[in-house]
Design an enzyme around this catalytic site. Structure first.
Site, PDB file in Angstrom:
ATOM      1  N   VAL A  15       0.831  -1.205   0.000  1.00  0.00           N
ATOM      2  CA  VAL A  15       0.000   0.000   0.000  1.00  0.00           C
ATOM      3  C   VAL A  15       0.870   1.260   0.000  1.00  0.00           C
ATOM      4  O   VAL A  15       0.598   2.221  -0.734  1.00  0.00           O
ATOM      5  CB  VAL A  15      -0.957  -0.007   1.206  1.00  0.00           C
ATOM      6  CG1 VAL A  15      -1.745   1.300   1.261  1.00  0.00           C
ATOM      7  CG2 VAL A  15      -1.923  -1.186   1.116  1.00  0.00           C
ATOM      8  N   GLY A  39       9.231  -4.906   2.930  1.00  0.00           N
ATOM      9  CA  GLY A  39       9.091  -4.160   1.690  1.00  0.00           C
ATOM     10  C   GLY A  39      10.165  -4.540   0.681  1.00  0.00           C
ATOM     11  O   GLY A  39      11.025  -5.388   0.935  1.00  0.00           O
ATOM     12  N   PHE A  75       4.051  -4.195  11.323  1.00  0.00           N
ATOM     13  CA  PHE A  75       3.856  -5.622  11.090  1.00  0.00           C
ATOM     14  C   PHE A  75       2.357  -5.860  10.943  1.00  0.00           C
ATOM     15  O   PHE A  75       1.561  -5.272  11.682  1.00  0.00           O
ATOM     16  CB  PHE A  75       4.398  -6.437  12.264  1.00  0.00           C
ATOM     17  CG  PHE A  75       5.898  -6.345  12.442  1.00  0.00           C
ATOM     18  CD1 PHE A  75       6.729  -6.062  11.368  1.00  0.00           C
ATOM     19  CD2 PHE A  75       6.467  -6.551  13.689  1.00  0.00           C
ATOM     20  CE1 PHE A  75       8.108  -5.983  11.537  1.00  0.00           C
ATOM     21  CE2 PHE A  75       7.851  -6.483  13.866  1.00  0.00           C
ATOM     22  CZ  PHE A  75       8.668  -6.194  12.785  1.00  0.00           C
ATOM     23  N   TYR A 140      -2.633  -7.940  16.442  1.00  0.00           N
ATOM     24  CA  TYR A 140      -2.453  -6.988  15.344  1.00  0.00           C
ATOM     25  C   TYR A 140      -3.515  -5.895  15.414  1.00  0.00           C
ATOM     26  O   TYR A 140      -3.200  -4.698  15.423  1.00  0.00           O
ATOM     27  CB  TYR A 140      -2.527  -7.710  13.997  1.00  0.00           C
ATOM     28  CG  TYR A 140      -2.709  -6.759  12.834  1.00  0.00           C
ATOM     29  CD1 TYR A 140      -1.732  -5.818  12.523  1.00  0.00           C
ATOM     30  CD2 TYR A 140      -3.860  -6.790  12.052  1.00  0.00           C
ATOM     31  CE1 TYR A 140      -1.900  -4.934  11.466  1.00  0.00           C
ATOM     32  CE2 TYR A 140      -4.038  -5.914  10.998  1.00  0.00           C
ATOM     33  CZ  TYR A 140      -3.052  -4.984  10.707  1.00  0.00           C
ATOM     34  OH  TYR A 140      -3.227  -4.102   9.669  1.00  0.00           O
ATOM     35  N   ASN A 169     -10.566  -5.126   2.932  1.00  0.00           N
ATOM     36  CA  ASN A 169      -9.652  -6.004   2.187  1.00  0.00           C
ATOM     37  C   ASN A 169      -9.117  -5.272   0.958  1.00  0.00           C
ATOM     38  O   ASN A 169      -9.858  -5.029   0.010  1.00  0.00           O
ATOM     39  CB  ASN A 169     -10.372  -7.292   1.772  1.00  0.00           C
ATOM     40  CG  ASN A 169     -10.645  -8.200   2.952  1.00  0.00           C
ATOM     41  OD1 ASN A 169     -11.264  -7.777   3.922  1.00  0.00           O
ATOM     42  ND2 ASN A 169     -10.186  -9.424   2.891  1.00  0.00           N
ATOM     43  N   TYR A 205     -12.119 -22.038   4.029  1.00  0.00           N
ATOM     44  CA  TYR A 205     -12.254 -22.305   5.465  1.00  0.00           C
ATOM     45  C   TYR A 205     -13.705 -22.130   5.905  1.00  0.00           C
ATOM     46  O   TYR A 205     -14.111 -21.081   6.358  1.00  0.00           O
ATOM     47  CB  TYR A 205     -11.330 -21.390   6.253  1.00  0.00           C
ATOM     48  CG  TYR A 205      -9.869 -21.694   6.002  1.00  0.00           C
ATOM     49  CD1 TYR A 205      -9.253 -22.790   6.598  1.00  0.00           C
ATOM     50  CD2 TYR A 205      -9.122 -20.895   5.143  1.00  0.00           C
ATOM     51  CE1 TYR A 205      -7.917 -23.088   6.354  1.00  0.00           C
ATOM     52  CE2 TYR A 205      -7.783 -21.179   4.899  1.00  0.00           C
ATOM     53  CZ  TYR A 205      -7.193 -22.280   5.503  1.00  0.00           C
ATOM     54  OH  TYR A 205      -5.881 -22.573   5.247  1.00  0.00           O
TER      55      TYR A 205
END
Length: 323
Positions: A15, A39, A75, A140, A169, A205
């Protein structure tokens, strides 16, 4: 919009690189600060100055010549955050604390922050608005929410002008800039790996969710639309205000819709294998982006799932496997 001198932390990532390219195209001056831990040096756009370093070291690079910081350095692997939470708290929260101090010392008073829908956890209602309860289900998301709270305090106490953009997303590609994660965890590039013959099947899933085809539904946003929102946020930031905006299409696509779209776009069979549900996977995650429309004047323009997949497919074929 007058050209600004911008520091882009994490600007060699997916991004960050697309946003840096958009900033340059709009006439801004860009310095990319990235330690290249996730990166890629060749993702730094031509015309940007590159400094290899950690966000914790921003004080060595920030001075009064900068007008704004766009902060992507973090992260971002949900699974890893569960097994290595200390790394996420240290990097995502500690690193941003250091960055805010460096901005304060250098009198850089505008910040656009890369936040996430993971701050909401499992929503009670959809589409998700910014006033929905925040209850992250993993470290996160918790670290990103903690940073949002830090930024709010900085705005109130020190007059920072800040916008947090909570992505859903992100997918697709923009020219030579696209997803190159190792390991990869995002659905569209994983399905494209099957089409390229890099993996045998795609795991689904759970196929018994309360959705039209039984698979999870997610809101997919083209990375170029996302980048445009950052430029608008840069212009919309106001001293003393912490504005939080969701970014998404406002509609969702199921896992099986994504797989079928990849089959149509690539012309390749994509074998799938149903696996047990993953803990903490909500049935539907779709954004309300009304606030971004009202406050930023932003509307996504590349809303077709086929066009998102086509751009990602072109990038995947040009670049091959991530090493």
């Amino acid at each position: 919009m007058n050209g600004k001198n911008c520091l882009v932390t994490g600007g060699a990532g997916y991004v960050g690189s697309v946003v840096a390219a958009h900033l340059l195209a709009a006439g801004h001056t860009v310095t990319v600060l990235d330690d290249l831990s996730t990166g890629h040096r060749d993702a730094v756009p031509d015309g940007a100055r590159f400094v290899q370093g950690r966000v914790q070291d921003a004080a060595h690079h920030l001075d009064g010549s900068y007008d704004a910081v766009l902060h992507f350095a973090a992260f971002s692997q949900v699974g890893e955050s569960v097994t290595r939470p200390e790394a996420y708290w240290s990097n995502n929260v500690g690193g941003t604390l250091d960055l805010l101090a460096a901005m304060r010392d250098a009198d850089v008073r505008t910040l656009v922050f890369s936040s996430t829908a993971a701050t909401y956890g499992e929503p009670a209602t959809v589409p998700i608005r910014e006033d929905a309860p925040t209850a992250p289900t993993n470290p996160y998301g918790a670290t990103k929410l903690a940073v949002d709270h830090m930024i709010a305090g900085e705005c109130a106490a020190h007059g920072l002008a800040a916008v947090s953009l909570r992505y859903f997303n992100v997918a697709g590609a923009h020219g030579r800039y696209g997803e190159r994660h190792a390991p990869e965890s995002h659905l569209i590039p994983l399905v494209l790996q099957v089409a390229l013959g890099e993996r045998e099947t795609i795991s689904v899933y759970g196929d018994d969710y309360p959705t039209p085809d039984g698979t999870c539904v997610r809101d997919y946003l083209h990375v170029a639309d996302l980048a445009e929102a950052h430029l608008l946020a840069l212009d919309a930031a106001r001293p003393g205000e912490h504005l939080v905006c969701n970014l998404g299409n406002g509609s969702g696509f199921s896992v099986r819709e994504v797989i079928e779209t990849v089959r149509k776009v690539t012309g390749h069979p994509v074998p799938e294998a149903v696996a047990p549900r993953r803990a903490g996977d909500p049935a539907v995650l779709v954004a309300s982006a009304e606030r971004a429309r009202e406050r930023l004047g932003w509307r996504p323009r590349r809303t077709s799932l086929a066009s998102i997949v086509e751009d990602a497919w072109g990038f995947a074929r040009r670049n091959g496997p991530v090493r």
